[in-house]
Design an enzyme around this catalytic site. Structure first.
Site, PDB file in Angstrom:
ATOM      1  N   GLU A 141      -9.138 -10.736  -7.609  1.00  0.00           N
ATOM      2  CA  GLU A 141      -8.191  -9.625  -7.506  1.00  0.00           C
ATOM      3  C   GLU A 141      -7.082  -9.732  -8.556  1.00  0.00           C
ATOM      4  O   GLU A 141      -6.674  -8.714  -9.132  1.00  0.00           O
ATOM      5  CB  GLU A 141      -7.625  -9.572  -6.077  1.00  0.00           C
ATOM      6  CG  GLU A 141      -8.719  -9.178  -5.075  1.00  0.00           C
ATOM      7  CD  GLU A 141      -8.342  -9.350  -3.608  1.00  0.00           C
ATOM      8  OE1 GLU A 141      -7.228  -9.819  -3.321  1.00  0.00           O
ATOM      9  OE2 GLU A 141      -9.175  -9.023  -2.752  1.00  0.00           O
TER      10      GLU A 141
ATOM     11  N   HIS B 294      -1.844  -5.459   1.414  1.00  0.00           N
ATOM     12  CA  HIS B 294      -3.098  -6.211   1.291  1.00  0.00           C
ATOM     13  C   HIS B 294      -2.787  -7.595   0.752  1.00  0.00           C
ATOM     14  O   HIS B 294      -1.940  -7.734  -0.136  1.00  0.00           O
ATOM     15  CB  HIS B 294      -4.049  -5.480   0.326  1.00  0.00           C
ATOM     16  CG  HIS B 294      -5.209  -6.344  -0.085  1.00  0.00           C
ATOM     17  ND1 HIS B 294      -6.347  -6.453   0.667  1.00  0.00           N
ATOM     18  CD2 HIS B 294      -5.372  -7.178  -1.149  1.00  0.00           C
ATOM     19  CE1 HIS B 294      -7.169  -7.316   0.081  1.00  0.00           C
ATOM     20  NE2 HIS B 294      -6.599  -7.761  -1.024  1.00  0.00           N
TER      21      HIS B 294
ATOM     22  N   TYR C 270     -12.215  -3.006  -3.237  1.00  0.00           N
ATOM     23  CA  TYR C 270     -12.683  -3.066  -1.858  1.00  0.00           C
ATOM     24  C   TYR C 270     -14.216  -3.079  -1.759  1.00  0.00           C
ATOM     25  O   TYR C 270     -14.768  -2.718  -0.713  1.00  0.00           O
ATOM     26  CB  TYR C 270     -12.120  -1.880  -1.070  1.00  0.00           C
ATOM     27  CG  TYR C 270     -10.679  -2.070  -0.624  1.00  0.00           C
ATOM     28  CD1 TYR C 270     -10.285  -3.195   0.102  1.00  0.00           C
ATOM     29  CD2 TYR C 270      -9.709  -1.110  -0.911  1.00  0.00           C
ATOM     30  CE1 TYR C 270      -8.967  -3.371   0.513  1.00  0.00           C
ATOM     31  CE2 TYR C 270      -8.386  -1.277  -0.490  1.00  0.00           C
ATOM     32  CZ  TYR C 270      -8.036  -2.412   0.221  1.00  0.00           C
ATOM     33  OH  TYR C 270      -6.734  -2.589   0.653  1.00  0.00           O
TER      34      TYR C 270
ATOM     35  N   ASN D  42      -1.867  -0.268   7.059  1.00  0.00           N
ATOM     36  CA  ASN D  42      -1.289  -1.553   7.489  1.00  0.00           C
ATOM     37  C   ASN D  42      -0.394  -2.171   6.415  1.00  0.00           C
ATOM     38  O   ASN D  42      -0.237  -3.381   6.338  1.00  0.00           O
ATOM     39  CB  ASN D  42      -2.388  -2.504   7.972  1.00  0.00           C
ATOM     40  CG  ASN D  42      -3.412  -2.800   6.901  1.00  0.00           C
ATOM     41  OD1 ASN D  42      -3.284  -2.342   5.764  1.00  0.00           O
ATOM     42  ND2 ASN D  42      -4.408  -3.593   7.229  1.00  0.00           N
TER      43      ASN D  42
ATOM     44  N   LYS E 100       0.833  -1.206   0.000  1.00  0.00           N
ATOM     45  CA  LYS E 100       0.000   0.000   0.000  1.00  0.00           C
ATOM     46  C   LYS E 100       0.873   1.265   0.000  1.00  0.00           C
ATOM     47  O   LYS E 100       2.093   1.195   0.191  1.00  0.00           O
ATOM     48  CB  LYS E 100      -0.911  -0.031   1.229  1.00  0.00           C
ATOM     49  CG  LYS E 100      -1.859  -1.240   1.259  1.00  0.00           C
ATOM     50  CD  LYS E 100      -2.800  -1.142   2.445  1.00  0.00           C
ATOM     51  CE  LYS E 100      -3.707  -2.353   2.503  1.00  0.00           C
ATOM     52  NZ  LYS E 100      -4.744  -2.199   3.556  1.00  0.00           N
TER      53      LYS E 100
HETATM   54  P1  CMP Z   1      -6.906  -4.955   3.799  1.00  0.00           P
HETATM   55  O1  CMP Z   1      -6.323  -6.295   4.075  1.00  0.00           O
HETATM   56  O2  CMP Z   1      -6.380  -4.181   2.657  1.00  0.00           O
HETATM   57  O3  CMP Z   1      -8.485  -5.133   3.590  1.00  0.00           O
HETATM   58  C1  CMP Z   1      -9.430  -4.179   3.984  1.00  0.00           C
HETATM   59  C2  CMP Z   1      -8.821  -3.006   4.680  1.00  0.00           C
HETATM   60  O4  CMP Z   1      -9.699  -2.185   5.392  1.00  0.00           O
HETATM   61  C3  CMP Z   1      -7.853  -3.513   5.720  1.00  0.00           C
HETATM   62  O5  CMP Z   1      -6.723  -4.081   5.106  1.00  0.00           O
HETATM   63  C4  CMP Z   1      -7.604  -2.258   6.538  1.00  0.00           C
HETATM   64  O6  CMP Z   1      -6.523  -1.478   6.040  1.00  0.00           O
HETATM   65  C5  CMP Z   1      -8.893  -1.484   6.320  1.00  0.00           C
HETATM   66  N1  CMP Z   1      -9.613  -1.319   7.574  1.00  0.00           N
HETATM   67  C6  CMP Z   1     -10.153  -2.291   8.311  1.00  0.00           C
HETATM   68  N2  CMP Z   1     -10.717  -1.758   9.419  1.00  0.00           N
HETATM   69  C7  CMP Z   1     -10.511  -0.426   9.369  1.00  0.00           C
HETATM   70  C8  CMP Z   1     -10.842   0.660  10.221  1.00  0.00           C
HETATM   71  N3  CMP Z   1     -11.526   0.473  11.355  1.00  0.00           N
HETATM   72  N4  CMP Z   1     -10.454   1.896   9.857  1.00  0.00           N
HETATM   73  C9  CMP Z   1      -9.777   2.084   8.686  1.00  0.00           C
HETATM   74  N5  CMP Z   1      -9.441   1.084   7.823  1.00  0.00           N
HETATM   75  C10 CMP Z   1      -9.802  -0.149   8.187  1.00  0.00           C
END
Ligand code: CMP
Length: 143
Positions: free
Chosen positions: A126, A115, A49, A112, A9
Protein backbone atom coordinates in the site's frame (compact mmCIF):
# COMPACT_ATOMS: atom_id res chain seq x y z
CA UNK A 1 11.77 0.83 11.89
CA UNK A 2 8.32 -0.43 10.90
CA UNK A 3 6.05 1.60 8.63
CA UNK A 4 2.34 1.45 7.87
CA UNK A 5 -0.14 2.99 5.47
CA UNK A 6 -3.14 4.83 6.93
CA UNK A 7 -5.85 6.57 4.95
CA UNK A 8 -8.55 8.87 6.34
CA UNK A 9 -11.58 8.01 4.22
CA UNK A 10 -14.04 10.49 2.66
CA UNK A 11 -16.32 10.37 5.73
CA UNK A 12 -13.41 11.28 8.03
CA UNK A 13 -12.51 14.21 5.78
CA UNK A 14 -16.14 15.38 5.46
CA UNK A 15 -16.66 15.25 9.21
CA UNK A 16 -13.58 17.33 9.93
CA UNK A 17 -11.69 14.57 11.73
CA UNK A 18 -8.29 14.83 9.99
CA UNK A 19 -6.74 16.83 12.83
CA UNK A 20 -8.14 14.62 15.58
CA UNK A 21 -7.00 11.44 13.86
CA UNK A 22 -3.48 12.74 13.18
CA UNK A 23 -3.24 13.91 16.82
CA UNK A 24 -3.92 10.39 18.07
CA UNK A 25 -0.98 8.94 16.13
CA UNK A 26 1.28 11.83 17.16
CA UNK A 27 0.27 11.43 20.80
CA UNK A 28 1.11 7.74 20.64
CA UNK A 29 4.63 8.73 19.61
CA UNK A 30 4.57 7.62 15.99
CA UNK A 31 6.34 9.62 13.30
CA UNK A 32 4.66 10.97 10.18
CA UNK A 33 6.70 9.99 7.12
CA UNK A 34 4.37 11.11 4.31
CA UNK A 35 0.95 12.70 3.83
CA UNK A 36 -1.18 13.44 0.79
CA UNK A 37 -4.64 14.96 0.37
CA UNK A 38 -6.02 13.39 -2.78
CA UNK A 39 -9.02 11.89 -4.55
CA UNK A 40 -8.59 8.28 -5.66
CA UNK A 41 -9.26 7.16 -9.21
CA UNK A 42 -11.47 4.09 -9.58
CA UNK A 43 -8.49 2.18 -10.92
CA UNK A 44 -6.33 2.96 -7.88
CA UNK A 45 -9.20 2.14 -5.49
CA UNK A 46 -9.83 -1.22 -7.22
CA UNK A 47 -6.13 -2.08 -6.99
CA UNK A 48 -5.89 -1.03 -3.35
CA UNK A 49 -8.94 -3.09 -2.37
CA UNK A 50 -8.17 -5.94 -4.83
CA UNK A 51 -8.33 -8.61 -2.12
CA UNK A 52 -12.05 -7.80 -1.63
CA UNK A 53 -12.88 -8.05 -5.35
CA UNK A 54 -15.22 -11.03 -4.96
CA UNK A 55 -17.04 -9.62 -1.91
CA UNK A 56 -20.64 -8.43 -2.40
CA UNK A 57 -19.75 -4.99 -0.99
CA UNK A 58 -16.80 -4.40 -3.37
CA UNK A 59 -18.72 -2.04 -5.70
CA UNK A 60 -20.01 0.03 -2.78
CA UNK A 61 -16.54 0.10 -1.24
CA UNK A 62 -14.98 1.48 -4.42
CA UNK A 63 -17.88 3.94 -4.93
CA UNK A 64 -17.43 5.24 -1.40
CA UNK A 65 -13.65 5.53 -1.31
CA UNK A 66 -13.69 7.46 -4.61
CA UNK A 67 -16.63 9.68 -3.59
CA UNK A 68 -14.48 12.47 -2.13
CA UNK A 69 -10.96 13.32 -1.03
CA UNK A 70 -8.98 11.14 1.34
CA UNK A 71 -5.90 11.90 3.42
CA UNK A 72 -3.28 9.24 2.74
CA UNK A 73 -0.38 8.84 5.18
CA UNK A 74 2.65 6.77 6.04
CA UNK A 75 3.54 6.46 9.74
CA UNK A 76 6.61 4.98 11.31
CA UNK A 77 7.33 3.48 14.74
CA UNK A 78 7.81 0.37 16.81
CA UNK A 79 5.08 -2.17 16.00
CA UNK A 80 3.20 0.62 14.23
CA UNK A 81 1.18 -1.79 12.05
CA UNK A 82 -0.46 -3.63 14.95
CA UNK A 83 -0.54 -0.65 17.28
CA UNK A 84 -2.22 1.63 14.75
CA UNK A 85 -4.91 -0.99 14.14
CA UNK A 86 -5.56 -0.98 17.88
CA UNK A 87 -5.95 2.82 17.78
CA UNK A 88 -8.24 2.52 14.73
CA UNK A 89 -10.49 -0.17 16.28
CA UNK A 90 -12.56 -3.02 14.85
CA UNK A 91 -13.67 -2.85 11.20
CA UNK A 92 -17.32 -2.60 12.21
CA UNK A 93 -17.69 0.56 14.32
CA UNK A 94 -20.55 -1.07 16.22
CA UNK A 95 -18.01 -3.54 17.60
CA UNK A 96 -15.16 -1.04 17.99
CA UNK A 97 -14.21 -0.19 21.57
CA UNK A 98 -14.80 3.33 22.91
CA UNK A 99 -11.51 5.23 22.81
CA UNK A 100 -10.68 3.91 19.35
CA UNK A 101 -11.21 6.10 16.28
CA UNK A 102 -14.00 3.92 14.89
CA UNK A 103 -15.47 3.32 18.36
CA UNK A 104 -15.63 7.04 19.08
CA UNK A 105 -16.89 8.30 15.72
CA UNK A 106 -18.03 5.46 13.45
CA UNK A 107 -21.55 4.20 12.84
CA UNK A 108 -21.41 2.04 9.69
CA UNK A 109 -19.02 -0.67 8.49
CA UNK A 110 -18.89 0.91 5.03
CA UNK A 111 -18.15 4.34 6.49
CA UNK A 112 -15.56 3.51 9.13
CA UNK A 113 -13.43 6.66 8.80
CA UNK A 114 -9.96 5.22 8.28
CA UNK A 115 -8.08 2.37 6.64
CA UNK A 116 -4.95 0.81 8.13
CA UNK A 117 -2.66 -1.86 6.69
CA UNK A 118 -3.25 -5.25 8.32
CA UNK A 119 0.22 -6.83 7.83
CA UNK A 120 3.76 -5.92 6.84
CA UNK A 121 3.09 -7.29 3.33
CA UNK A 122 -0.01 -5.07 2.98
CA UNK A 123 1.86 -2.09 4.40
CA UNK A 124 4.68 -2.41 1.84
CA UNK A 125 2.25 -2.91 -1.02
CA UNK A 126 0.00 0.00 0.00
CA UNK A 127 2.85 2.42 0.71
CA UNK A 128 4.31 1.67 -2.75
CA UNK A 129 0.87 2.05 -4.35
CA UNK A 130 0.22 5.52 -2.93
CA UNK A 131 3.66 7.09 -2.53
CA UNK A 132 6.87 7.37 -4.52
CA UNK A 133 10.14 6.92 -2.61
CA UNK A 134 10.80 10.70 -2.94
CA UNK A 135 7.60 11.42 -1.02
CA UNK A 136 8.74 9.42 2.03
CA UNK A 137 10.57 11.82 4.32
CA UNK A 138 13.04 10.35 6.76
CA UNK A 139 14.17 12.50 9.67
CA UNK A 140 15.14 12.30 13.31
CA UNK A 141 13.03 13.78 16.09
CA UNK A 142 15.29 16.17 18.02
CA UNK A 143 12.78 18.01 20.26
P1 CMP B 1 -10.96 -1.20 5.46
O1 CMP B 1 -10.11 -1.37 6.67
O2 CMP B 1 -10.72 -0.01 4.61
O3 CMP B 1 -10.79 -2.50 4.55
C1 CMP B 1 -11.82 -3.04 3.77
C2 CMP B 1 -13.11 -2.30 3.92
O4 CMP B 1 -14.26 -2.95 3.46
C3 CMP B 1 -13.37 -2.10 5.40
O5 CMP B 1 -12.47 -1.17 5.93
C4 CMP B 1 -14.83 -1.67 5.39
O6 CMP B 1 -15.00 -0.26 5.26
C5 CMP B 1 -15.34 -2.34 4.12
N1 CMP B 1 -16.36 -3.33 4.44
C6 CMP B 1 -16.18 -4.46 5.13
N2 CMP B 1 -17.35 -5.12 5.24
C7 CMP B 1 -18.29 -4.37 4.61
C8 CMP B 1 -19.68 -4.51 4.40
N3 CMP B 1 -20.35 -5.58 4.84
N4 CMP B 1 -20.32 -3.54 3.72
C9 CMP B 1 -19.63 -2.46 3.25
N5 CMP B 1 -18.29 -2.28 3.42
C10 CMP B 1 -17.65 -3.23 4.10
Amino acid sequence: MERTYLMIKPDGVQRGLIGDIISRFEAKGFTLVAGKFTQLSRELAETHYGEHKERPFFGNLVDFITSGPVFAMVWEGENVIKSSRTLVGATNPIEAAPGTIRGDYGVHVGMNLIHGSDSSESASREIDLFFSSEELVTYEKTL
